[in-house]
Design an enzyme around this catalytic site. Structure first.
Site, mmCIF file in Angstrom:
data_model
loop_
_atom_site.group_PDB
_atom_site.id
_atom_site.type_symbol
_atom_site.label_atom_id
_atom_site.label_comp_id
_atom_site.label_asym_id
_atom_site.label_seq_id
_atom_site.Cartn_x
_atom_site.Cartn_y
_atom_site.Cartn_z
ATOM 1 C CE LYS A 59 -28.912 48.720 -1.062
ATOM 2 N NZ LYS A 59 -27.555 48.582 -1.083
ATOM 3 C CE LYS A 80 -24.328 45.098 -5.298
ATOM 4 N NZ LYS A 80 -23.027 46.044 -5.411
ATOM 5 C CE LYS A 125 -24.281 54.843 -6.370
ATOM 6 N NZ LYS A 125 -23.340 53.741 -6.059
#
Ligand code: TYM
Length: 327
Positions: A194, A112, A197
């Site tokens: 993956k 992130k 969102k």
């Protein structure tokens, strides 16, 4: 006494079938077996920038979606993390017992923070301490999550064991529950990543509220490969991912599915998968429309549910403070 389940989900972006198949569906399925607490983790959401109005809306939308998926207020508690201030309080305490080195190993932070560069907040780095607080506040036995959360639960166990060895029994040490199939649903566009969102690629994820036509389009555009045979094979991530999604929505065995698609092509797989997903999501979408007709219903429910769990959180924080000599 039933064992306690605790799990959380962030009210950011749009909830997708990865969240549903990897986590929410399992929460719903085991509601009778456990004493369940589910949390909409808005304090985690602000570890990256959020628009205030949108965040407020997304919290309510997510609550409606979880109810629509089958979280049952007779069997489970559903509340918003920031309504119970003990989450932040225990996170601070845990911070002081988590070595920097443990945090620096967290792969989700590395991923992130790489996307955000110099905007990365201290909160994003500290995210796992807040997650550990969520879990440990409620004397949790089992934490059902997708595979991406495994490392965070290991850190939770490590800090609980560390404090238990320093002060005697402070915390119950939780176990993760990660499903055998569906723990890592992949992006439809880049099936080695993956489903997420925050994916900026519009066709990468199927959202729970997607219209049938959007679902058909996204699946039609999903990345596959240049082979022909339709088989479960992790070395062919695109086709494998579509088959796993098909398996979870139909509850058929891998053998049955491979036999069913014998001699058929990718276009057939995509067409059939689309219909299965549309049919699987239709009842969720219908219930969502009914539940959200009265916004006051969700507002009251979230308030009442926070009131139900707050005493448990308060007791844990008092116990921890006493053990470590605070106050
Ligand atoms: P979040 O909001 O990213 O995801 C919610 C749940 O969905 C699972 N998940 C997936 N499963 C399969 N395939 C995927 N592609 C996929 N993407 C997401 C996640 O593993 C998760 O179970 N840190 C957590 C929220 C959290 C939490 C907690 C969880 C905060 N406190 C305490 C458990 C216990 C998160 O960001 O989940």
């Amino acid at each position: 006494m039933k064992k306690r389940v605790f799990s959380g989900i962030q009210p950011t972006g749009n909830i997708h079938i990865g969240n549903y198949l990897g986590a929410i569906r399992n929460w719903v399925a085991s509601q009778d077996e456990f004493d369940n607490i589910f949390c909409i983790v808005d304090l985690h959401a602000i570890t990256v920038p959020q628009d205030p109005k949108m965040l407020h809306t997304k919290i309510r939308e997510l609550a409606g979606l979880l109810l629509a998926c089958g979280i049952d207020m007779e069997k489970s508690v559903l509340f918003v993390q920031s309504h119970v201030k003990e989450h932040a309080e225990l996170a601070w305490i845990l911070n002081c017992y988590i070595p920097m080195g443990w945090m620096q190993r967290m792969t989700q932070f590395k991923e992130k923070s790489a996307k955000q560069k110099e905007q990365v907040s201290v909160g994003l780095f500290d995210y796992p301490a807040l997650m550990a607080a969520d879990i440990l506040l409620y004397d949790t036995d089992v934490v059902p999550v997708g595979a991406d959360q495994k490392q965070h639960i290991e850190l939770t166990r490590d800090v609980a064991e560390r404090m238990n060895s320093m002060y005697g029994d402070v915390f119950k040490v939780p176990e993760p529950f990660i499903p055998k199939v569906g723990a890592r649903i992949m992006s439809l566009k880049e099936p080695t990543k993956k489903m997420s969102k925050s994916d900026e690629h519009a066709d990468a994820s199927i959202h729970l509220l997607d219209e049938p036509d959007a679902i058909r389009k996204k699946i039609a555009r999903a990345t596959t490969d240049s082979l022909r045979e339709i088989r479960f094979d992790e070395n062919r991530p695109g086709v494998n991912n579509l088959l796993v999604i098909y398996q979870l929505f139909t509850n058929k065995s891998q053998e049955e599915i491979e036999a069913h698609f014998e001699g058929k092509g990718y276009a057939d797989l995509k067409r059939e998968l689309s219909e299965v997903v549309i049919e699987g999501l239709a009842p969720v979408q219908q219930r969502y429309a009914e539940i959200t007709r009265d916004p006051a219903f969700i507002e009251n429910l979230l308030k009442e549910n926070a009131d139900k769990v707050r005493p448990i959180a308060e007791r844990t924080v008092s116990r921890v403070k006493e053990k470590i000599g605070l106050g």
